[in-house]
Design an enzyme around this catalytic site. Structure first.
Site, PDB file in Angstrom:
ATOM      1  N   ASP A   1     -12.003   9.688  -3.198  1.00  0.00           N
ATOM      2  CA  ASP A   1     -13.178  10.560  -3.159  1.00  0.00           C
ATOM      3  C   ASP A   1     -13.083  11.615  -4.254  1.00  0.00           C
ATOM      4  OD1 ASP A   1     -10.890  11.605  -1.566  1.00  0.00           O
ATOM      5  OD2 ASP A   1     -12.110  13.425  -1.642  1.00  0.00           O
TER       6      ASP A   1
ATOM      7  N   GLU B   1       0.858  -1.189   0.000  1.00  0.00           N
ATOM      8  CA  GLU B   1       0.000   0.000   0.000  1.00  0.00           C
ATOM      9  C   GLU B   1       0.890   1.233   0.000  1.00  0.00           C
ATOM     10  OE1 GLU B   1      -2.378   0.971   3.471  1.00  0.00           O
ATOM     11  OE2 GLU B   1      -3.625   2.350   2.315  1.00  0.00           O
TER      12      GLU B   1
ATOM     13  N   ASP C   1      -3.095  11.618  -2.480  1.00  0.00           N
ATOM     14  CA  ASP C   1      -3.142  13.081  -2.586  1.00  0.00           C
ATOM     15  C   ASP C   1      -3.447  13.477  -4.030  1.00  0.00           C
ATOM     16  OD1 ASP C   1      -2.544  13.393   0.099  1.00  0.00           O
ATOM     17  OD2 ASP C   1      -0.394  13.535  -0.231  1.00  0.00           O
TER      18      ASP C   1
ATOM     19  N   THR D   1     -10.701   2.936   4.693  1.00  0.00           N
ATOM     20  CA  THR D   1      -9.578   3.724   5.209  1.00  0.00           C
ATOM     21  C   THR D   1     -10.126   4.857   6.086  1.00  0.00           C
ATOM     22  OG1 THR D   1      -9.486   5.446   3.519  1.00  0.00           O
ATOM     23  CG2 THR D   1      -8.517   3.323   2.941  1.00  0.00           C
ATOM     24  N   GLU D   2      -9.221   5.624   6.708  1.00  0.00           N
ATOM     25  CA  GLU D   2      -9.691   6.750   7.538  1.00  0.00           C
ATOM     26  C   GLU D   2     -10.400   7.799   6.677  1.00  0.00           C
ATOM     27  OE1 GLU D   2      -5.712   6.946   8.068  1.00  0.00           O
ATOM     28  OE2 GLU D   2      -6.134   4.942   8.804  1.00  0.00           O
ATOM     29  N   TYR D   3      -9.774   8.148   5.548  1.00  0.00           N
ATOM     30  CA  TYR D   3     -10.382   9.144   4.659  1.00  0.00           C
ATOM     31  C   TYR D   3     -11.722   8.638   4.129  1.00  0.00           C
ATOM     32  CZ  TYR D   3      -6.750  12.711   4.390  1.00  0.00           C
ATOM     33  OH  TYR D   3      -5.884  13.744   4.690  1.00  0.00           O
ATOM     34  N   GLU D   4     -11.757   7.377   3.819  1.00  0.00           N
ATOM     35  CA  GLU D   4     -12.987   6.783   3.286  1.00  0.00           C
ATOM     36  C   GLU D   4     -14.126   6.900   4.303  1.00  0.00           C
ATOM     37  OE1 GLU D   4     -12.177   2.914   1.808  1.00  0.00           O
ATOM     38  OE2 GLU D   4     -14.273   2.354   1.576  1.00  0.00           O
TER      39      GLU D   4
ATOM     40  N   LYS E   1      -3.010  20.961  -9.046  1.00  0.00           N
ATOM     41  CA  LYS E   1      -2.387  21.858 -10.036  1.00  0.00           C
ATOM     42  C   LYS E   1      -1.709  21.032 -11.140  1.00  0.00           C
ATOM     43  CE  LYS E   1      -1.674  25.613  -6.820  1.00  0.00           C
ATOM     44  NZ  LYS E   1      -0.826  26.116  -5.767  1.00  0.00           N
TER      45      LYS E   1
HETATM   46  C1  LIG Z   1      -4.895  11.826   1.647  1.00  0.00           C
HETATM   47  S1  LIG Z   1      -3.910  10.796   2.668  1.00  0.00           S
HETATM   48  C2  LIG Z   1      -4.795   9.243   2.647  1.00  0.00           C
HETATM   49  C3  LIG Z   1      -4.375   8.327   3.731  1.00  0.00           C
HETATM   50  C4  LIG Z   1      -5.028   6.920   3.732  1.00  0.00           C
HETATM   51  N1  LIG Z   1      -4.630   6.162   2.567  1.00  0.00           N
HETATM   52  C5  LIG Z   1      -6.517   7.006   3.805  1.00  0.00           C
HETATM   53  O1  LIG Z   1      -7.176   6.687   2.819  1.00  0.00           O
HETATM   54  O2  LIG Z   1      -7.043   7.355   4.856  1.00  0.00           O
HETATM   55  C6  LIG Z   1      -2.529  10.437   1.612  1.00  0.00           C
HETATM   56  C7  LIG Z   1      -1.344   9.887   2.372  1.00  0.00           C
HETATM   57  O3  LIG Z   1      -0.390   9.451   1.431  1.00  0.00           O
HETATM   58  C8  LIG Z   1       0.902   9.901   1.807  1.00  0.00           C
HETATM   59  N2  LIG Z   1       1.655  10.053   0.543  1.00  0.00           N
HETATM   60  C9  LIG Z   1       1.338  10.873  -0.481  1.00  0.00           C
HETATM   61  N3  LIG Z   1       2.211  10.736  -1.495  1.00  0.00           N
HETATM   62  C10 LIG Z   1       3.107   9.805  -1.088  1.00  0.00           C
HETATM   63  C11 LIG Z   1       4.256   9.247  -1.673  1.00  0.00           C
HETATM   64  N4  LIG Z   1       4.670   9.624  -2.907  1.00  0.00           N
HETATM   65  N5  LIG Z   1       4.959   8.315  -0.993  1.00  0.00           N
HETATM   66  C12 LIG Z   1       4.557   7.943   0.259  1.00  0.00           C
HETATM   67  N6  LIG Z   1       3.462   8.445   0.880  1.00  0.00           N
HETATM   68  C13 LIG Z   1       2.744   9.358   0.214  1.00  0.00           C
HETATM   69  C14 LIG Z   1       0.670  11.202   2.544  1.00  0.00           C
HETATM   70  O4  LIG Z   1       1.708  11.508   3.446  1.00  0.00           O
HETATM   71  C15 LIG Z   1      -0.649  10.909   3.258  1.00  0.00           C
HETATM   72  O5  LIG Z   1      -0.443  10.358   4.537  1.00  0.00           O
END
Ligand SMILES: C[S@@+](CC[C@H](N)C(=O)[O-])C[C@H]1O[C@@H](n2cnc3c(N)ncnc32)[C@H](O)[C@@H]1O
Length: 214
Positions: A155, A45, A119, A192-195, A123
């Site tokens: 989302d 993941e 993420d 997931t938490e965001y979900e 942009k």
């Molecule tokens: C929007 S959060 C979603 C977290 C989790 N997957 C959830 O659905 O609840 C995105 C997470 O991915 C991590 N992340 C983003 N780009 C990444 C990368 N290139 N390598 C490692 N982690 C990354 C960020 O630090 C963040 O904790």
């Protein structure tokens, strides 16, 4: 995800070097199974967040091993605490930005890949940072077993549209997809938490499963 400043975590994480792999990741290329008590299919993941998904999956599928990559150390430390509390043997964690996957993993070393609520980087000039940009897809293609799947949930409707375009442009195959996972017949795995947050708000959840073998 908001960054908290917790400088002590840099030190605290050192006590978990059996769980969080802190040495040169390239030295484990092709040998990740050796870090687990049992050799079994290896799932990855990217962007674990606080770990609800990877922890839930590791509990649900003890016959699989899981590696989680998370760039944010504060966030990753929450995953460490969850894994320790449950004494899960089938999780290992990487604290890094997943930009060097092909240097860390051997060809076909990964069975299944999960991208959850990545993420969006809205942009255009940041498009290459999106985890479904073709540059990442090409790396996934190398480290995944041929014909095996990437599972992507988000989302973010714009990121989902971008992802479908990337997949179509580069002739990857979509096995199944929906723009409304919770009102579809597609079974969901672990939330997931965001979900959980977005579902509670009534937001539609986009999902697709795709394979990168051409
Ligand atoms: C929007 S959060 C979603 C977290 C989790 N997957 C959830 O659905 O609840 C995105 C997470 O991915 C991590 N992340 C983003 N780009 C990444 C990368 N290139 N390598 C490692 N982690 C990354 C960020 O630090 C963040 O904790």
């Amino acid at each position: 995800m908001r960054l908290r400043k917790k400088p002590w975590i840099e030190q605290a994480i050192l006590e978990h070097s059996d769980l969080v792999i802190l040495d040169d990741l390239t030295t484990h290329k092709g040998n990740w199974q050796k870090l687990f008590p049992t050799s079994q299919p290896l799932c990855l993941e990217i962007g674990t967040g606080r770990g609800s998904f990877i922890v839930g999956m590791a509990q649900k599928y003890p016959e699989r091993n899981f590696i989680g990559i998370e760039a944010n150390l504060d966030v990753l430390y929450d995953v460490v605490k969850k894994v320790r509390a449950l004494q899960l043997p089938n999780i290992r964690l990487i604290r890094d930005n997943a930009i060097s996957l092909t240097e860390w993993f051997a060809p076909a070393e990964i069975e299944t890949l999960y991208l959850n609520f990545s993420d969006p980087w809205p942009k255009n000039r940041h498009a290459k940072r999106r985890l479904t940009h073709n540059n990442f897809l090409k790396m996934y293609q190398q480290i995944l077993k041929s014909g095996n799947s990437v599972h992507f949930k988000t989302d973010n409707d714009q990121l989902f549209a971008f992802t479908l375009e990337e997949l179509a442009t580069h002739n990857y195959q979509i096995k199944q997809y929906t723009t409304d996972l919770y009102n579809s017949s597609i079974p969901n795995s672990v939330a997931t938490e965001y979900e959980q947050k977005f579902v509670a708000l009534g937001k539609n959840i986009n999902y697709c499963e795709f394979t990168l073998s051409i």
